[in-house]
Design a protein around this motif. Structure first.
Motif, PDB file in Angstrom:
ATOM      1  N   ARG A   1      22.010 -56.615 -97.909  1.00 42.70           N
ATOM      2  CA  ARG A   1      21.539 -56.976 -98.934  1.00 42.70           C
ATOM      3  C   ARG A   1      21.028 -56.121-100.099  1.00 42.70           C
ATOM      4  N   HIS A   2      20.743 -55.196-100.103  1.00 47.04           N
ATOM      5  CA  HIS A   2      20.852 -54.546-101.792  1.00 47.04           C
ATOM      6  C   HIS A   2      21.963 -54.151-101.843  1.00 47.04           C
ATOM      7  N   LEU A   3      23.138 -54.354-100.864  1.00 43.15           N
ATOM      8  CA  LEU A   3      24.698 -54.132-101.898  1.00 43.15           C
ATOM      9  C   LEU A   3      24.990 -55.379-102.168  1.00 43.15           C
ATOM     10  N   GLY A   4      24.922 -56.528-101.847  1.00 43.46           N
ATOM     11  CA  GLY A   4      25.588 -57.848-102.404  1.00 43.46           C
ATOM     12  C   GLY A   4      26.238 -58.775-101.547  1.00 43.46           C
ATOM     13  N   GLY A   5      26.032 -58.006-100.371  1.00 40.00           N
ATOM     14  CA  GLY A   5      26.511 -58.630 -98.950  1.00 40.00           C
ATOM     15  C   GLY A   5      26.766 -58.066 -97.654  1.00 40.00           C
TER      16      GLY A   5
ATOM     17  N   ASP B   1      38.042 -51.943 -92.647  1.00 41.97           N
ATOM     18  CA  ASP B   1      39.827 -52.270 -92.711  1.00 41.97           C
ATOM     19  C   ASP B   1      40.242 -51.140 -92.284  1.00 41.97           C
ATOM     20  N   VAL B   2      40.414 -50.572 -90.928  1.00 47.19           N
ATOM     21  CA  VAL B   2      40.684 -49.534 -90.060  1.00 47.19           C
ATOM     22  C   VAL B   2      41.689 -48.741 -90.631  1.00 47.19           C
ATOM     23  N   ARG B   3      42.436 -49.510 -90.249  1.00 50.30           N
ATOM     24  CA  ARG B   3      44.246 -49.568 -89.938  1.00 50.30           C
ATOM     25  C   ARG B   3      44.924 -49.424 -92.144  1.00 50.30           C
ATOM     26  N   SER B   4      43.753 -49.758 -92.815  1.00 51.56           N
ATOM     27  CA  SER B   4      44.572 -50.155 -93.875  1.00 51.56           C
ATOM     28  C   SER B   4      43.464 -49.548 -95.000  1.00 51.56           C
ATOM     29  N   ASN B   5      42.853 -48.351 -94.287  1.00 52.71           N
ATOM     30  CA  ASN B   5      41.878 -47.275 -94.437  1.00 52.71           C
ATOM     31  C   ASN B   5      41.598 -48.006 -95.767  1.00 52.71           C
ATOM     32  N   ARG B   6      40.288 -48.958 -95.777  1.00 53.37           N
ATOM     33  CA  ARG B   6      39.355 -49.358 -96.750  1.00 53.37           C
ATOM     34  C   ARG B   6      38.229 -49.895 -96.098  1.00 53.37           C
ATOM     35  N   MET B   7      37.431 -49.740 -97.130  1.00 55.07           N
ATOM     36  CA  MET B   7      36.255 -50.026 -96.981  1.00 55.07           C
ATOM     37  C   MET B   7      36.024 -52.142 -98.127  1.00 55.07           C
ATOM     38  N   LEU B   8      35.694 -52.991 -97.849  1.00 53.09           N
ATOM     39  CA  LEU B   8      35.459 -54.006 -98.580  1.00 53.09           C
ATOM     40  C   LEU B   8      33.896 -54.709 -98.527  1.00 53.09           C
ATOM     41  N   LEU B   9      33.552 -55.272 -99.073  1.00 49.55           N
ATOM     42  CA  LEU B   9      32.294 -56.131 -99.006  1.00 49.55           C
ATOM     43  C   LEU B   9      32.622 -57.442 -99.972  1.00 49.55           C
ATOM     44  N   ILE B  10      31.834 -58.386 -99.176  1.00 49.35           N
ATOM     45  CA  ILE B  10      32.037 -60.182 -98.944  1.00 49.35           C
ATOM     46  C   ILE B  10      30.874 -60.293 -99.191  1.00 49.35           C
ATOM     47  N   GLY B  11      30.592 -60.829-100.439  1.00 49.35           N
ATOM     48  CA  GLY B  11      29.184 -60.392-101.395  1.00 49.35           C
ATOM     49  C   GLY B  11      28.908 -62.065-100.741  1.00 49.35           C
ATOM     50  N   ASP B  12      27.334 -62.340-101.146  1.00 54.83           N
ATOM     51  CA  ASP B  12      27.142 -63.671-100.714  1.00 54.83           C
ATOM     52  C   ASP B  12      27.571 -64.598-101.488  1.00 54.83           C
ATOM     53  N   ASP B  13      28.731 -65.003-102.870  1.00 47.09           N
ATOM     54  CA  ASP B  13      28.757 -65.736-103.116  1.00 47.09           C
ATOM     55  C   ASP B  13      30.235 -66.500-102.604  1.00 47.09           C
ATOM     56  N   GLY B  14      30.984 -65.209-101.669  1.00 46.30           N
ATOM     57  CA  GLY B  14      31.674 -65.679-100.823  1.00 46.30           C
ATOM     58  C   GLY B  14      33.077 -64.535-101.832  1.00 46.30           C
TER      59      GLY B  14
END
Length: 325
Positions: free
Chosen positions: A63-67, A72-85
């Motif tokens: 929640r404190h990060l916004g969502g 995405d292991v094989r793309s070598n990245r992390m993402l965040l889906i916000g509560d705003d979509g």
């Protein structure tokens, strides 16, 4: 990757990109027991929040990060889906990050395949290494991590990230076993069990007296095990002998989650299977591709997020997730 799995994932990717993000589609609910109705409404809808990944994993609602943070292991990245979509990049590159959880202070803890370590994200964006060696040797490839009620962090260490080129760097294992580990709040790392061939997802019962761990040996060896084991936890620091909680005829169980009433949610090849605390199967939330991991979150803790191949899906349930820390 098996050809059938690849084609199934490709088909889902094409299907999801043809509809607007957050478009709703009716889930296929497979009911094995009438008590499944207490978990999910028959009219609930499965929603696609994201569909552009290669292999989504490690969903963690912060929640404190916004969502919802996910890997995405094989793309070598992390993402965040916000509560705003809206979706934004969280870490890129991520060292082939996999499992994520929040520690007792709400800080994000992440398992890295490429780094062969477990790290904690600090407020200034820096990373603190919590574990990267055991017995003087590098870990295999930490996979999934869970917070225990006493504030300890437990993680699994199979060899997927050092045996699959698109999930890390191929190396020979330095450890003699694939263990479940415990990181004490004081930082001490302890090997807790080497009873599994390839330990994967893990989750605690609401009272912390039982630890569930997915055995995914069959993903690398057709003759290997495909089961969920349950370990009794004594004083938060000792594991008793495991018992078989559930077995699969095909595929393997992956990520696990537990609700406030102790039901177990297992991400499997055919969706998310739901079990009572005594191992009775209630039903399944079907997904078009392999479900890799699952977690609770959302404003009231009733939203179940599912990492499924290229997609992050969500469905609102009648029950809340268990909370630790």
């Amino acid at each position: 990757m098996h050809r059938r799995t690849f084609l199934g994932r490709a088909a889902l990717g094409l299907a999801l990109t043809a509809i607007p993000r957050a478009a709703a589609a009716a889930p296929v609910l497979h009911v094995d027991d009438p008590d499944f109705a207490a978990v999910v409404d028959r009219d609930a809808r499965l929603t696609s929040l994201y569909s552009e990944g290669r292999w989504c994993e490690g969903p963690c609602y912060a929640r404190h990060l916004g969502g919802l943070v996910f890997s995405d292991v094989r793309s070598n990245r992390m993402l965040l889906i916000g509560d705003d979509g809206k979706t934004r990049t969280f870490r890129d590159p991520s060292d082939n990050a996999n499992g994520n959880t929040l520690d007792a202070k709400g800080r994000l803890v992440t398992c890295e395949h490429r780094g062969r370590r477990v790290v904690r994200a600090e407020a200034d964006g820096s990373l603190t290494v919590l574990a990267d060696r055991y017995g003087g040797q590098p870990l295999n490839s930490p996979n999934d991590v869970a917070l225990a009620p006493d504030g300890a962090l437990w993680f699994t260490d199979p060899i997927f990230g050092i045996s699959m080129p698109d999930e890390g760097i191929v190396r020979e294992p330095a450890q003699a076993a694939r263990r479940v580990y415990r990181i004490d709040p004081d930082g001490t790392l302890t090997g807790m069990s080497d009873a599994l061939d390839q330990p994967n997802g893990l989750a605690f019962s609401p009272d912390g007296r039982r630890l569930y761990v997915s055995e995914t040996g069959a993903s690398l060896n057709p003759e290997g095990a495909r089961a969920i084991l349950a370990f009794p936890v004594e004083n938060g620091r000792t594991l008793g002998a495991p018992s078989t909680f559930a077995t699969l005829d095909a595929g393997v169980p992956d990520g696990l989650a537990v609700d406030a009433d102790g039901r177990v949610y297992a991400a499997c090849g055919d969706g998310v299977r739901v079990y009572t605390p005594d191992g009775r199967r209630l039903g399944r939330i079907a997904t078009a591709t392999d479900a890799a991991n699952v977690t609770f979150g959302g404003p009231d803790g009733r939203r179940l997020f599912i990492a499924s191949g290229p997609a992050i899906l969500a469905i609102d349930l009648r029950v809340r997730g268990a909370a630790h820390g």
